[in-house]
Design a protein around this motif. Structure first.
Motif, short mmCIF file in Angstrom:
data_model
loop_
_atom_site.label_atom_id
_atom_site.label_comp_id
_atom_site.label_asym_id
_atom_site.label_seq_id
_atom_site.Cartn_x
_atom_site.Cartn_y
_atom_site.Cartn_z
N ASN A 1 58.89 85.64 83.77
CA ASN A 1 59.84 85.32 84.84
C ASN A 1 61.17 86.03 84.61
O ASN A 1 61.69 86.05 83.50
CB ASN A 1 60.12 83.81 84.88
CG ASN A 1 58.86 83.00 85.09
OD1 ASN A 1 57.95 83.42 85.80
ND2 ASN A 1 58.81 81.83 84.47
N PHE B 1 64.11 86.21 92.43
CA PHE B 1 63.43 86.07 91.16
C PHE B 1 62.04 86.67 91.24
O PHE B 1 61.52 86.94 92.33
CB PHE B 1 63.40 84.62 90.68
CG PHE B 1 62.66 83.66 91.58
CD1 PHE B 1 63.26 83.15 92.73
CD2 PHE B 1 61.40 83.22 91.24
CE1 PHE B 1 62.59 82.25 93.55
CE2 PHE B 1 60.72 82.31 92.05
CZ PHE B 1 61.32 81.83 93.20
N TYR C 1 58.13 86.48 89.18
CA TYR C 1 57.29 85.80 88.21
C TYR C 1 56.17 86.68 87.67
O TYR C 1 55.33 86.22 86.90
CB TYR C 1 56.73 84.48 88.78
CG TYR C 1 56.02 84.64 90.09
CD1 TYR C 1 56.71 84.49 91.29
CD2 TYR C 1 54.66 84.94 90.15
CE1 TYR C 1 56.08 84.64 92.51
CE2 TYR C 1 54.02 85.09 91.35
CZ TYR C 1 54.73 84.94 92.54
OH TYR C 1 54.08 85.09 93.74
N ARG D 1 56.63 82.04 81.37
CA ARG D 1 55.95 81.32 82.44
C ARG D 1 55.38 80.03 81.86
O ARG D 1 54.92 79.97 80.74
CB ARG D 1 54.80 82.15 83.01
CG ARG D 1 54.03 81.45 84.13
CD ARG D 1 52.85 82.28 84.57
NE ARG D 1 53.29 83.53 85.15
CZ ARG D 1 52.48 84.56 85.37
NH1 ARG D 1 51.21 84.49 85.04
NH2 ARG D 1 52.94 85.67 85.91
N ASN E 1 55.13 77.73 88.15
CA ASN E 1 55.10 78.75 87.12
C ASN E 1 56.25 79.74 87.24
O ASN E 1 56.36 80.65 86.44
CB ASN E 1 53.78 79.51 87.15
CG ASN E 1 52.64 78.68 86.59
OD1 ASN E 1 52.87 77.84 85.74
ND2 ASN E 1 51.45 78.91 87.08
N THR E 2 57.08 79.58 88.25
CA THR E 2 58.15 80.55 88.44
C THR E 2 59.35 80.27 87.55
O THR E 2 60.19 81.12 87.38
CB THR E 2 58.63 80.57 89.90
OG1 THR E 2 59.27 79.33 90.19
CG2 THR E 2 57.48 80.82 90.84
N GLY E 3 59.43 79.04 87.04
CA GLY E 3 60.55 78.71 86.16
C GLY E 3 61.89 78.56 86.85
O GLY E 3 62.94 78.58 86.21
#
Lengths: 114, 113
Positions: free
Chosen positions: A31, A48, A50, A96, B97-99
């Motif tokens: 990420n 962002f 991932y 992650r 899961n992207t945080g």
């Protein structure tokens, strides 16, 4: 220790220029994040990612785009810089995981658009 | 926005005193994290507390979490001039899961020698 490196600490650009901010992390984190920080507004998420080539809009994506061609590098692009994009830009990365791992930050780029 | 809110916005204390900062949030969390930012630098992670935990310690730091009140507090004991910084809470929501985290606006702490 995780190291997140932003290419410039200070940057001065002119209105209308295309501006690239680069961020590299050395810990194989999935990420990566771009924030801008302004007095009184805290940290606001711009974009962002991932995974490689994956990206998602954050809260304030207008006027920005991103690129993630390699896992360790996440670039923020100001397509046509404007004075209201003068700000501190912070990059972060994290592992992650379903437990929202801590984010590791670079030291920031203070960008001035004249 | 689900942004957390810190209180107070600014805090000034003498060296040796304790400093308490509070964070409130709006929706249920997975965990809550506290970060410190020294002037002109990036944020540094301090401590993470999960939604099923009520209290956590790390050195001179003590964090509490009250999910019924949707609030957390960060206590720094026996403060030092080097603790002068801004402190942010950040909340993690849902399973992802992207945080992605939601950061508050921060508390600016000044510790006078």
């Amino acid at each position: 220790d995780v190291k997140v490196t932003q290419s410039s600490r200070y940057l001065v650009k002119r209105t209308g220029e295309k501006v690239f901010l680069e961020c590299v992390q050395d810990m194989d984190h999935e990420n990566m994040f771009w924030y801008r920080q302004d007095p009184g507004l805290g940290l606001r998420l711009i974009y962002f990612s991932y995974d490689v080539k994956m990206k998602e809009k954050g809260d304030i994506p207008e006027g920005y785009s991103v690129s993630r061609e390699k896992k360790e590098r996440f670039s923020l692009i100001l397509e046509s810089a404007s004075t209201n994009q003068t700000s501190m830009y912070l990059c972060a990365s994290s592992l992650r995981g379903g437990n929202h791992q801590p984010q590791h930050f670079g030291d920031g780029t203070r960008l001035s658009i004249l | 926005s689900q942004q957390g809110e810190e209180d107070p916005q600014a805090l000034s204390i003498q060296e040796g005193e304790n400093a308490t900062m509070n964070c409130s949030y709006k929706t249920s969390i997975n965990n809550l994290q506290w970060y410190r930012q020294n002037s002109g630098r990036g944020l540094v992670h301090l401590i993470l507390i999960r939604s099923n935990e009520r209290e956590k310690h790390s050195g001179r730091l003590r964090v509490t979490l009250d999910t019924s009140k949707k609030s957390s507090s960060l206590l720094i004991t026996a403060s030092r001039a080097a603790d002068t910084a801004s402190y942010f809470c950040a909340t993690a929501h849902g399973s992802s899961n992207t945080g992605k985290l939601i950061f508050g606006q921060g508390t600016t702490l000044q510790v006078k020698p």
